[in-house]
Structures are given as C-alpha cells and as structure tokens.
Design a protein around this motif. Structure first.
Motif, PDB file in Angstrom:
ATOM      1  N   THR A 169      46.712  71.697  56.329  1.00  0.00           N
ATOM      2  CA  THR A 169      48.133  72.041  56.223  1.00  0.00           C
ATOM      3  C   THR A 169      48.277  73.544  56.024  1.00  0.00           C
ATOM      4  OG1 THR A 169      48.527  69.920  55.110  1.00  0.00           O
ATOM      5  CG2 THR A 169      50.310  71.522  55.039  1.00  0.00           C
ATOM      6  N   VAL A 170      49.331  74.111  56.628  1.00  0.00           N
ATOM      7  CA  VAL A 170      49.634  75.525  56.472  1.00  0.00           C
ATOM      8  C   VAL A 170      51.113  75.670  56.087  1.00  0.00           C
ATOM      9  CG1 VAL A 170      49.818  77.773  57.603  1.00  0.00           C
ATOM     10  CG2 VAL A 170      47.888  76.252  58.130  1.00  0.00           C
ATOM     11  N   VAL A 171      51.370  76.497  55.069  1.00  0.00           N
ATOM     12  CA  VAL A 171      52.732  76.762  54.609  1.00  0.00           C
ATOM     13  C   VAL A 171      52.890  78.264  54.427  1.00  0.00           C
ATOM     14  CG1 VAL A 171      54.323  76.535  52.650  1.00  0.00           C
ATOM     15  CG2 VAL A 171      53.106  74.527  53.487  1.00  0.00           C
ATOM     16  N   VAL A 172      54.048  78.791  54.814  1.00  0.00           N
ATOM     17  CA  VAL A 172      54.344  80.200  54.630  1.00  0.00           C
ATOM     18  C   VAL A 172      55.503  80.338  53.649  1.00  0.00           C
ATOM     19  CG1 VAL A 172      55.116  82.341  55.707  1.00  0.00           C
ATOM     20  CG2 VAL A 172      53.526  80.822  56.922  1.00  0.00           C
ATOM     21  N   VAL A 173      55.309  81.165  52.623  1.00  0.00           N
ATOM     22  CA  VAL A 173      56.352  81.448  51.630  1.00  0.00           C
ATOM     23  C   VAL A 173      56.918  82.826  51.937  1.00  0.00           C
ATOM     24  CG1 VAL A 173      56.879  81.739  49.186  1.00  0.00           C
ATOM     25  CG2 VAL A 173      55.162  80.045  49.908  1.00  0.00           C
ATOM     26  N   ASP A 174      58.209  82.882  52.200  1.00  0.00           N
ATOM     27  CA  ASP A 174      58.844  84.155  52.562  1.00  0.00           C
ATOM     28  C   ASP A 174      58.615  85.202  51.484  1.00  0.00           C
ATOM     29  OD1 ASP A 174      59.795  83.054  54.888  1.00  0.00           O
ATOM     30  OD2 ASP A 174      61.784  82.576  54.069  1.00  0.00           O
ATOM     31  N   GLY A 175      58.226  86.387  51.920  1.00  0.00           N
ATOM     32  CA  GLY A 175      58.027  87.504  51.012  1.00  0.00           C
ATOM     33  C   GLY A 175      56.683  87.506  50.302  1.00  0.00           C
ATOM     34  N   ILE A 176      55.900  86.433  50.460  1.00  0.00           N
ATOM     35  CA  ILE A 176      54.590  86.373  49.774  1.00  0.00           C
ATOM     36  C   ILE A 176      53.448  86.239  50.782  1.00  0.00           C
ATOM     37  CG2 ILE A 176      53.152  85.073  48.150  1.00  0.00           C
ATOM     38  CD1 ILE A 176      55.632  84.390  46.585  1.00  0.00           C
ATOM     39  N   GLY A 177      53.520  85.221  51.646  1.00  0.00           N
ATOM     40  CA  GLY A 177      52.442  85.028  52.614  1.00  0.00           C
ATOM     41  C   GLY A 177      52.164  83.565  52.871  1.00  0.00           C
ATOM     42  N   GLY A 178      51.066  83.293  53.573  1.00  0.00           N
ATOM     43  CA  GLY A 178      50.713  81.933  53.961  1.00  0.00           C
ATOM     44  C   GLY A 178      49.657  81.326  53.056  1.00  0.00           C
ATOM     45  N   PHE A 179      49.642  79.966  52.997  1.00  0.00           N
ATOM     46  CA  PHE A 179      48.677  79.205  52.191  1.00  0.00           C
ATOM     47  C   PHE A 179      48.216  77.998  53.008  1.00  0.00           C
ATOM     48  CE2 PHE A 179      51.522  81.449  49.374  1.00  0.00           C
ATOM     49  CZ  PHE A 179      50.666  82.030  48.450  1.00  0.00           C
ATOM     50  N   TYR A 180      47.053  77.501  52.685  1.00  0.00           N
ATOM     51  CA  TYR A 180      46.502  76.387  53.456  1.00  0.00           C
ATOM     52  C   TYR A 180      45.716  75.441  52.551  1.00  0.00           C
ATOM     53  CZ  TYR A 180      41.786  78.331  53.141  1.00  0.00           C
ATOM     54  OH  TYR A 180      40.573  78.794  52.671  1.00  0.00           O
ATOM     55  N   THR A 181      45.519  74.244  53.059  1.00  0.00           N
ATOM     56  CA  THR A 181      44.559  73.295  52.468  1.00  0.00           C
ATOM     57  C   THR A 181      43.583  72.908  53.565  1.00  0.00           C
ATOM     58  OG1 THR A 181      45.910  71.353  53.011  1.00  0.00           O
ATOM     59  CG2 THR A 181      46.252  72.363  50.839  1.00  0.00           C
ATOM     60  N   SER A 182      42.411  72.494  53.128  1.00  0.00           N
ATOM     61  CA  SER A 182      41.373  72.028  54.063  1.00  0.00           C
ATOM     62  C   SER A 182      40.630  70.881  53.415  1.00  0.00           C
ATOM     63  CB  SER A 182      40.415  73.166  54.409  1.00  0.00           C
ATOM     64  OG  SER A 182      39.397  72.714  55.284  1.00  0.00           O
ATOM     65  N   SER A 183      40.836  69.654  53.911  1.00  0.00           N
ATOM     66  CA  SER A 183      40.184  68.482  53.321  1.00  0.00           C
ATOM     67  C   SER A 183      40.209  67.333  54.307  1.00  0.00           C
ATOM     68  CB  SER A 183      40.900  68.057  52.031  1.00  0.00           C
ATOM     69  OG  SER A 183      42.186  67.551  52.330  1.00  0.00           O
ATOM     70  N   ASP A 184      39.396  66.314  54.017  1.00  0.00           N
ATOM     71  CA  ASP A 184      39.439  65.098  54.826  1.00  0.00           C
ATOM     72  C   ASP A 184      40.435  64.130  54.199  1.00  0.00           C
ATOM     73  OD1 ASP A 184      38.164  64.062  52.614  1.00  0.00           O
ATOM     74  OD2 ASP A 184      36.177  63.992  53.562  1.00  0.00           O
ATOM     75  N   ALA A 185      40.399  62.871  54.643  1.00  0.00           N
ATOM     76  CA  ALA A 185      41.368  61.888  54.195  1.00  0.00           C
ATOM     77  C   ALA A 185      41.284  61.611  52.697  1.00  0.00           C
ATOM     78  CB  ALA A 185      41.201  60.593  54.978  1.00  0.00           C
ATOM     79  N   ALA A 186      40.105  61.823  52.103  1.00  0.00           N
ATOM     80  CA  ALA A 186      39.940  61.560  50.666  1.00  0.00           C
ATOM     81  C   ALA A 186      40.758  62.523  49.820  1.00  0.00           C
ATOM     82  CB  ALA A 186      38.470  61.640  50.286  1.00  0.00           C
ATOM     83  N   GLY A 187      41.086  63.701  50.377  1.00  0.00           N
ATOM     84  CA  GLY A 187      41.996  64.611  49.696  1.00  0.00           C
ATOM     85  C   GLY A 187      41.368  65.752  48.945  1.00  0.00           C
ATOM     86  N   GLU A 188      40.091  65.666  48.618  1.00  0.00           N
ATOM     87  CA  GLU A 188      39.470  66.757  47.881  1.00  0.00           C
ATOM     88  C   GLU A 188      38.981  67.817  48.861  1.00  0.00           C
ATOM     89  OE1 GLU A 188      35.390  67.098  45.515  1.00  0.00           O
ATOM     90  OE2 GLU A 188      36.928  66.060  44.328  1.00  0.00           O
ATOM     91  N   GLY A 189      39.278  69.110  48.568  1.00  0.00           N
ATOM     92  CA  GLY A 189      38.865  70.153  49.489  1.00  0.00           C
ATOM     93  C   GLY A 189      39.194  71.528  48.963  1.00  0.00           C
TER      94      GLY A 189
END
Length: 304
Positions: free
Chosen positions: A42-62
């Motif tokens: 997943t990728v999300v951009v917060v205005d005025g700050i920048g972008g953030f991401y997650t990286s994981s499989d279906a189990a959710g830990e990553g």
C-alpha cells in the motif's frame, strides 16, 4: 496523487507498483521503485509531508517506511511491524492508520519512526488476518478481515484505537472477505438540539358583589287606659241625740292613660367580595434529536 492527476497506484501482495490512468481508462504501467523495499502493498501520500508505504504478505507482518512521490525511492523505518498491510491517512486524527495480522496501529506522519497506539483484536475476536482499512475522516473506521469479519470502530472521543472510549463492533459477513471500497457518501448521525418554549398565561378574575338592604320601620304605639270609678255618692246618716251628721264620700273616676311608642329601623347592609387570581405558567422544553447528515465520501486507501 503520486501517479499524477487522473491516475492511481496499485500493487501486489506485496508486488510490483503500477500506475493506472483513469481518463481515459487504460492498462496499468509498471513504476520503477528503488530503495530498501521495491515490492509494496500500500502507498499513501500525506499532503505537505510525503509518501508512506507498507510491504507485507497476507499475514500482515512486514515493513513500513517512506516513499518519495516523485522518484519512488523507499526508505524502511520500521521492520517488522505486525500491522503492515493496509494503510490509510485519517484527516480526523492526522495519523496514519495501519492494519495487518491481528492488529491496528497508528503512526504520526510527522514522526513516522514511532507507533503512537496499537490495538490487538485477537484476544477478544480471534481475528488473524486483517486486510483493508478505510475511514470517513470524522472518527469512524472500517476494517475487513480475510476470515470474514468486518470491524467498525468509533474513536471520535479520543482519536486513538487503544483508548478505552473507542467503540469496536464486528459483523460476520463472508469467508475470504478482502478489500472494502466506498463509492458513495456515508450517513453519519449528528445531534441537533431543538428548543421549544411554551408559555401559558391564565388570568382568572372573579368579582362577587352581594348587597342586602333591609329596611324595617315599625312604629308601635301602645295606649293603655284604665278607668276606675267607685260607686257613689254614698250617704251615711248618723243620728245622735243632738245632731244628725251626713257624711258623703265620693269616689271619682280615675283614668290612667299610658302611651308607649316603639320604632325600630334597620337600614342597608352591603357586602362586597372581590376575588382576583392571575396564574402564569412558563415551560421550556429542550429536545435532542438525531439527524442523519451526509459526510464526505470515504476513500479506500488500503491494500490487498
């Protein structure tokens, strides 16, 4: 936003990042990602700050980190993170909300190396595979689980998933439940206070006038006449040898007249009674009614 106007980004589980143009709608185009993590969820951009991401499989830990919205270079900040699957920025709290595995986590985008709050749903609900998250930016949260559960959170009071005031509800929808997408407005109940003022004025005036006039004039005259006449004249002859004496006794009528006059006069007796009563009642009633108000559309910012 990172893909440019009229485009969205999508990724795998985790996987290659793609850009999809919406107008006109077209096939996805691979985006070259460099840095600590190149396969993203997943990728999300917060205005005025920048972008953030997650990286994981279906189990959710990553992993969780930042991504440059222009160069698409990633920098890993936290690893491992139990809730590193779905990701959204909530304008209500100003925090990033992450879900994955059995947990929800909140991170301040201004200080993204620290987890602000966490909530583990396993102990109470037995959930194991949280997948997607979406918010209404007014304090409501929806989270889906691949095990079939849809969770609803209300953290309007404190804005933290771990707060005692946060309400958590769950509905069992369908096995293998995956992403949740809102393409319409959400009805958010708001409280409207209506004040109704009622003033009742009752005025009662009672006037009772009783006039009694009694005039009684009774002249009473009593005349008593008593006449006593003794019989007479009476002659008594006494003869002596030398002289005869005649004695005459006369009883003359004696008349007694008694006159008594009594006059009684009773005049006007007037009684007047006036009663005036004024009653004023003022009542104010305040009623709180819940009215459905439409909020801003929910945006699905979660991953796979």
């Amino acid at each position: 936003d990172t893909a440019g106007p009229g485009s969205v980004l999508t990724a795998g589980l985790p996987g290659q990042l793609y850009r999809v143009d919406l107008d006109p709608f077209s096939d996805g185009v691979a985006v070259a990602v460099a840095g600590d993590d190149t396969e993203l969820t997943t990728v999300v951009v917060v205005d005025g700050i920048g972008g953030f991401y997650t990286s994981s499989d279906a189990a959710g830990e990553g992993a969780f980190g930042t991504i440059d919205p222009t160069s698409f270079v990633t920098q890993r900040l936290l690893d491992p993170v139990p809730a590193a699957h779905g990701l959204v920025h909530d304008e209500f709290t100003g925090l990033l909300l992450l879900v994955g595995g059995t947990r929800l986590a909140q991170i301040d985008p201004a200080n993204p190396s620290v987890i602000v709050a966490e909530l583990d749903l396993f102990a109470q609900y037995g959930v194991q595979q949280l997948d997607a998250v979406t918010v209404d930016h007014a304090g409501y949260v929806l989270v889906s689980s691949n095990t079939g559960d849809l969770f609803f959170l209300d953290y309007r009071a404190d804005g933290l998933v771990s707060a005692a005031s946060t309400f958590v509800g769950v509905a069992d929808l369908a096995q293998n439940l995956d992403d949740i997408v809102f393409d319409c407005d959400v009805v958010v109940p708001t409280t409207t206070t209506a004040t109704t003022a009622t003033t009742t004025t009752a005025t009662t005036t009672s006037v009772t006038t009783a006039t009694t006039t009694t005039t009684s004039t009774t002249p009473t005259t009593s005349t008593a006449t008593t006449t006593t006449t003794s019989p007479g004249p009476t002659s008594v002859s006494t003869t002596t040898d030398t002289l005869t004496t005649v004695t005459t006794t006369t009883s003359t009528a004696t008349t007694a007249t008694s006159t008594s006059t009594a006059s009684t006069l009773t005049t006007a007796t007037t009684a007047t009674t006036t009663t005036s009563a004024t009653t004023t009642t003022s009542a104010t009633t305040t009623t709180s009614a819940t009215t459905a108000t439409t909020s801003a559309p929910l945006v699905n910012s979660s991953g796979n």
